[in-house]
Design a protein around this motif. Structure first.
Motif, PDB file in Angstrom:
ATOM      1  N   ALA A  17       1.248  -1.427  -0.332  1.00 47.86           N
ATOM      2  CA  ALA A  17      -0.086   0.185   0.207  1.00 47.86           C
ATOM      3  C   ALA A  17       1.143   1.226   0.248  1.00 47.86           C
ATOM      4  CB  ALA A  17      -0.881   0.142   1.371  1.00 47.86           C
ATOM      5  N   ALA A  18       1.891   1.622   0.393  1.00 56.48           N
ATOM      6  CA  ALA A  18       3.365   2.422   0.856  1.00 56.48           C
ATOM      7  C   ALA A  18       3.367   2.864  -0.027  1.00 56.48           C
ATOM      8  CB  ALA A  18       3.936   2.593   1.433  1.00 56.48           C
ATOM      9  N   LEU A  36      11.856   2.869  -0.374  1.00 55.49           N
ATOM     10  CA  LEU A  36      10.230   2.425   0.768  1.00 55.49           C
ATOM     11  C   LEU A  36      10.365   2.022   1.931  1.00 55.49           C
ATOM     12  CD1 LEU A  36       7.172   1.130   0.299  1.00 55.49           C
ATOM     13  CD2 LEU A  36       7.848  -1.138  -0.237  1.00 55.49           C
ATOM     14  N   ALA A  37      11.565   1.946   2.438  1.00 51.61           N
ATOM     15  CA  ALA A  37      12.006   1.708   4.103  1.00 51.61           C
ATOM     16  C   ALA A  37      11.584   2.263   4.645  1.00 51.61           C
ATOM     17  CB  ALA A  37      13.065   0.432   4.060  1.00 51.61           C
ATOM     18  N   ALA A  38      12.378   3.726   4.314  1.00 50.09           N
ATOM     19  CA  ALA A  38      11.919   5.126   4.664  1.00 50.09           C
ATOM     20  C   ALA A  38      11.135   5.531   4.988  1.00 50.09           C
ATOM     21  CB  ALA A  38      13.497   6.235   3.529  1.00 50.09           C
ATOM     22  N   GLU A  39      10.044   5.325   4.193  1.00 51.37           N
ATOM     23  CA  GLU A  39       8.930   5.513   4.163  1.00 51.37           C
ATOM     24  C   GLU A  39       7.724   5.144   5.297  1.00 51.37           C
ATOM     25  OE1 GLU A  39       6.444   7.668   1.560  1.00 51.37           O
ATOM     26  OE2 GLU A  39       8.768   8.707   1.643  1.00 51.37           O
ATOM     27  N   ASP A  59       5.760  -7.315  -8.754  1.00 45.95           N
ATOM     28  CA  ASP A  59       5.379  -7.659  -8.719  1.00 45.95           C
ATOM     29  C   ASP A  59       4.007  -7.336  -7.345  1.00 45.95           C
ATOM     30  OD1 ASP A  59       6.273  -9.158 -11.394  1.00 45.95           O
ATOM     31  OD2 ASP A  59       7.348 -10.771 -10.074  1.00 45.95           O
ATOM     32  N   GLY A  60       4.490  -7.547  -6.857  1.00 48.87           N
ATOM     33  CA  GLY A  60       3.134  -7.238  -5.365  1.00 48.87           C
ATOM     34  C   GLY A  60       2.124  -5.715  -6.007  1.00 48.87           C
ATOM     35  N   ILE A  61       3.209  -4.387  -6.735  1.00 49.41           N
ATOM     36  CA  ILE A  61       2.544  -3.923  -6.790  1.00 49.41           C
ATOM     37  C   ILE A  61       1.226  -4.219  -7.927  1.00 49.41           C
ATOM     38  CG2 ILE A  61       3.575  -2.242  -5.872  1.00 49.41           C
ATOM     39  CD1 ILE A  61       4.694  -1.274  -8.131  1.00 49.41           C
TER      40      ILE A  61
END
Length: 229
Positions: A17-18, A36-39, A59-61
């Motif tokens: 989702a992020a 993404l980890a920082a977010e 693939d996940g998104i």
């Protein structure tokens, strides 16, 4: 003593989702595991427990977007009173398009994946079921799937200047190319010039406007009805 608010646990769903939110805000090219980890406020290595690297993230998104399309289709079907095959497919494709317009990077990403996600097969299975329920043979349903192409997922595949993986097209460069080609390709250049889209018309690429999307969709549905009858 002040109680600390518990941190929301990291999960695959939360990470994806992020990732979608980040891609919407800054484009798919801004999406990296580190960013993404920082977010999310976690260490980059923590993401690898849920997503196997950048390719697994992409693939996940894609799966997340397809799930969003499925949810939009269910809402459209729940509010519709007409279950006739043509109306059902039109609602389905337009619901998918609303999702794609929210995530303008998604069409190019879908086309760039080396494998087709299982969620896409499940989505097309629903389309085939609608056609069979509407009186089509499996042969005609197969041909319809070919004819629909990416329209079923809410966007029209680009022909002359496909969007990049970031979901953006260099319009100024394309216009310069057309000026240079005007003498060699007068008819094509005149057509593109005459059909320049209004800025208010939502597009998903060089020539994928809402008007053209619906025109092509209705043309195909008309043809399929004649072929079935």
């Amino acid at each position: 003593m002040r109680t600390k608010n518990p941190r929301t646990p990291l999960s695959r769903e939360r990470a994806l989702a992020a990732a979608v939110t980040l891609a919407d805000a800054e484009g798919i090219q801004a999406l990296t595991m580190r960013r993404l980890a920082a977010e999310l406020g976690v260490e980059a290595m923590s993401l690898y427990y849920h997503l196997p690297g950048k390719e697994g993230l992409l693939d996940g998104i894609v799966d997340t977007v397809i799930d969003e399309i499925d949810a939009a289709v269910r809402r459209a079907e729940a509010t519709g009173v007409d279950t006739e095959w043509r109306t059902g497919l039109r609602q389905r494709f337009l619901a998918a398009r609303e999702v794609m317009l929210r995530h303008s990077w998604a069409p190019a990403l879908l086309g760039s994946r080396p494998t087709i996600p299982a969620s896409v097969y499940a989505y097309y299975d629903g389309i085939v079921a609608t056609l069979i329920g509407g009186g089509f043979s499996y042969r005609l349903a197969h041909r319809a799937i070919h004819a629909f192409g990416s329209l079923a997922l809410g966007f029209a595949q680009e022909i002359f200047r496909p969007a990049s993986a970031g979901g953006q097209t260099d319009v100024e460069m394309a216009e310069a190319d057309l000026v240079a080609m005007a003498e060699a390709l007068p008819s094509l250049t005149a057509m593109v010039t005459a059909e320049a889209h209004d800025a208010a018309d939502p597009t998903l690429g060089w020539c994928d406007s809402q008007v053209e999307f619906e025109f092509t969709l209705d043309l195909l549905l008309d043809g399929l009805e004649r072929a079935r009858d």
